[in-house]
Design a protein around this motif. Structure first.
Motif, short mmCIF file in Angstrom:
data_model
loop_
_atom_site.label_atom_id
_atom_site.label_comp_id
_atom_site.label_asym_id
_atom_site.label_seq_id
_atom_site.Cartn_x
_atom_site.Cartn_y
_atom_site.Cartn_z
N ILE A 157 0.82 -1.21 0.00
CA ILE A 157 0.00 0.00 0.00
C ILE A 157 0.86 1.27 0.00
N PRO A 158 1.85 1.41 0.88
CA PRO A 158 2.76 2.56 0.76
C PRO A 158 3.48 2.59 -0.59
N LYS A 159 3.79 1.41 -1.13
CA LYS A 159 4.46 1.34 -2.42
C LYS A 159 3.57 1.90 -3.52
N ARG A 160 2.28 1.58 -3.48
CA ARG A 160 1.36 2.12 -4.50
C ARG A 160 1.30 3.65 -4.40
N ASN A 161 1.23 4.17 -3.19
CA ASN A 161 1.24 5.64 -3.03
C ASN A 161 2.52 6.24 -3.62
N TRP A 162 3.63 5.62 -3.36
CA TRP A 162 4.91 6.13 -3.88
C TRP A 162 4.95 6.04 -5.40
N MET A 163 4.48 4.93 -5.96
CA MET A 163 4.55 4.73 -7.40
C MET A 163 3.71 5.75 -8.17
N VAL A 164 2.52 6.05 -7.66
CA VAL A 164 1.68 7.04 -8.34
C VAL A 164 2.35 8.41 -8.32
N GLN A 165 2.96 8.77 -7.20
CA GLN A 165 3.65 10.05 -7.13
C GLN A 165 4.88 10.06 -8.03
N HIS A 166 5.55 8.94 -8.14
CA HIS A 166 6.80 8.87 -8.92
C HIS A 166 6.54 8.73 -10.42
N PHE A 167 5.63 7.85 -10.81
CA PHE A 167 5.41 7.56 -12.22
C PHE A 167 4.28 8.37 -12.86
N GLY A 168 3.34 8.84 -12.06
CA GLY A 168 2.15 9.47 -12.64
C GLY A 168 1.17 8.40 -13.09
N ASP A 169 0.59 8.58 -14.27
CA ASP A 169 -0.35 7.58 -14.78
C ASP A 169 0.36 6.25 -14.96
N LEU A 170 -0.24 5.17 -14.47
CA LEU A 170 0.41 3.88 -14.59
C LEU A 170 -0.60 2.75 -14.52
N PHE A 171 -0.19 1.60 -15.05
CA PHE A 171 -0.95 0.36 -14.91
C PHE A 171 -0.09 -0.60 -14.13
N MET A 172 -0.59 -1.09 -13.00
CA MET A 172 0.17 -1.94 -12.11
C MET A 172 -0.24 -3.40 -12.26
N ILE A 173 0.73 -4.28 -12.39
CA ILE A 173 0.48 -5.71 -12.49
C ILE A 173 1.30 -6.42 -11.43
N ASP A 174 0.66 -7.21 -10.59
CA ASP A 174 1.39 -7.96 -9.56
C ASP A 174 2.38 -8.93 -10.21
N ASP A 175 3.45 -9.23 -9.50
CA ASP A 175 4.51 -10.05 -10.09
C ASP A 175 4.12 -11.51 -10.28
N ASP A 176 3.01 -11.96 -9.67
CA ASP A 176 2.61 -13.36 -9.80
C ASP A 176 1.43 -13.56 -10.75
N VAL A 177 1.10 -12.54 -11.54
CA VAL A 177 0.07 -12.70 -12.57
C VAL A 177 0.64 -13.54 -13.70
N PHE A 178 -0.05 -14.60 -14.09
CA PHE A 178 0.56 -15.53 -15.04
C PHE A 178 -0.15 -15.67 -16.37
N TYR A 179 -1.37 -15.13 -16.52
CA TYR A 179 -1.95 -15.11 -17.86
C TYR A 179 -3.00 -14.02 -18.03
N PHE A 180 -3.26 -13.69 -19.29
CA PHE A 180 -4.27 -12.72 -19.70
C PHE A 180 -5.20 -13.46 -20.65
N ARG A 181 -6.47 -13.38 -20.37
CA ARG A 181 -7.43 -14.23 -21.08
C ARG A 181 -8.64 -13.43 -21.53
N LYS A 182 -9.13 -13.74 -22.73
CA LYS A 182 -10.39 -13.13 -23.16
C LYS A 182 -11.55 -13.98 -22.66
N MET A 183 -12.65 -13.33 -22.33
CA MET A 183 -13.80 -14.01 -21.75
C MET A 183 -14.81 -14.48 -22.80
N TYR A 184 -14.82 -13.86 -23.94
CA TYR A 184 -15.80 -14.23 -24.98
C TYR A 184 -15.18 -15.30 -25.88
N ILE A 185 -15.30 -16.53 -25.46
CA ILE A 185 -14.65 -17.63 -26.16
C ILE A 185 -15.67 -18.66 -26.64
N LYS A 186 -15.26 -19.48 -27.58
CA LYS A 186 -16.06 -20.58 -28.07
C LYS A 186 -15.82 -21.81 -27.19
#
Length: 246
Positions: A57-86
């Motif tokens: 939580i303190p890290k997120r506060n620091w990152m927004v102040q340091h980077f500005g606009d950002l998209f944060m992804i946790d280090d243990d996220v392992f896939y990105f998937r679309k939901m509209y599938i056959k």
């Protein structure tokens, strides 16, 4: 302003799984861990935050102040998937360029709509995808990956140790009334309770409960506490879970 993709990480120098999902992510770690992260992740930019910034939580506060606009992804996220599938289609997207573009597209849409908190569906089950609701303005973001457009309302409560996704969702809804969620896609992470490093040192039952009560104190009846019961002796569950409803 450009949106940077940042991976906050802690004691997982050899297991930054999510770096493979996107192009040119920045890995953000405490200063004393920089050298070992560079050793194991030489192909990526490593940005150090001060050692006295302890916890996500303190890290997120620091990152927004340091980077500005950002998209944060946790280090243990392992896939990105679309939901509209056959039927019999996995939906997993393996192209880092495609995933990166989806993030930037959602960022641009958020800016166009003047929305400052955005992300993808927290539901990993395609069979529950509603094709008539590809986007939502009322759902909360998922804690493992979300984007922030910097403004004065984007500040996490550092009295909390966990449940920061609930906090920032409620705070944004209170001030701005809208959160942009793209229900067509989902980032999924490994079981955070079993993965060493990260918040595993502090994610205890007592900390979960304490953070829930802080949420209840600040946001009142918006926060609903629910008693959870294990279905069998082999199943382990927390006694209380939390959800919110506007």
């Amino acid at each position: 302003m450009f949106c940077k993709i940042v991976i906050p990480s802690h004691k997982r120098h050899d297991r930054v799984v999510s770096k493979k999902l996107v192009n040119n992510p920045i890995i953000c770690v405490e200063a004393k861990q920089v050298d070992i992260y560079k050793e194991y992740n030489p192909e990526h930019e490593i940005v150090a935050h001060p050692n006295d910034i302890i916890g996500l939580i303190p890290k997120r506060n620091w990152m927004v102040q340091h980077f500005g606009d950002l998209f944060m992804i946790d280090d243990d996220v392992f896939y990105f998937r679309k939901m509209y599938i056959k039927p019999n289609e996995s939906g997993v997207i393996k192209s880092a360029s495609v995933i990166t573009n989806k993030i930037f597209e959602l960022y641009e849409l958020s800016k166009a709509l003047n929305i400052t908190l955005f992300g993808f569906s927290k539901n990993p089950r395609p069979e529950q995808y509603n094709e008539f609701k590809p986007f939502s303005l009322s759902n909360m973001i998922t804690g493992c990956s979300y984007g922030v457009i910097k403004n004065e309302n984007k500040k996490w409560n550092e009295d909390m140790k966990v449940k920061e996704d609930f906090w920032i969702s409620c705070l944004t809804k209170y001030y701005e009334r809208r959160i942009l969620v793209d229900n067509r896609f989902n980032f999924s992470q490994k079981d955070t309770f079993k993965n060493a490093g990260g918040l595993s040192d502090i994610r205890t039952h007592n900390e979960e409960l304490r953070s829930m009560l802080i949420l209840k104190k600040h946001f009142g009846d918006t926060i609903k506490l629910k008693i959870c019961r294990a279905k069998s002796k082999l199943e382990k569950k927390h006694d209380v879970s939390v959800f919110f409803k506007f």
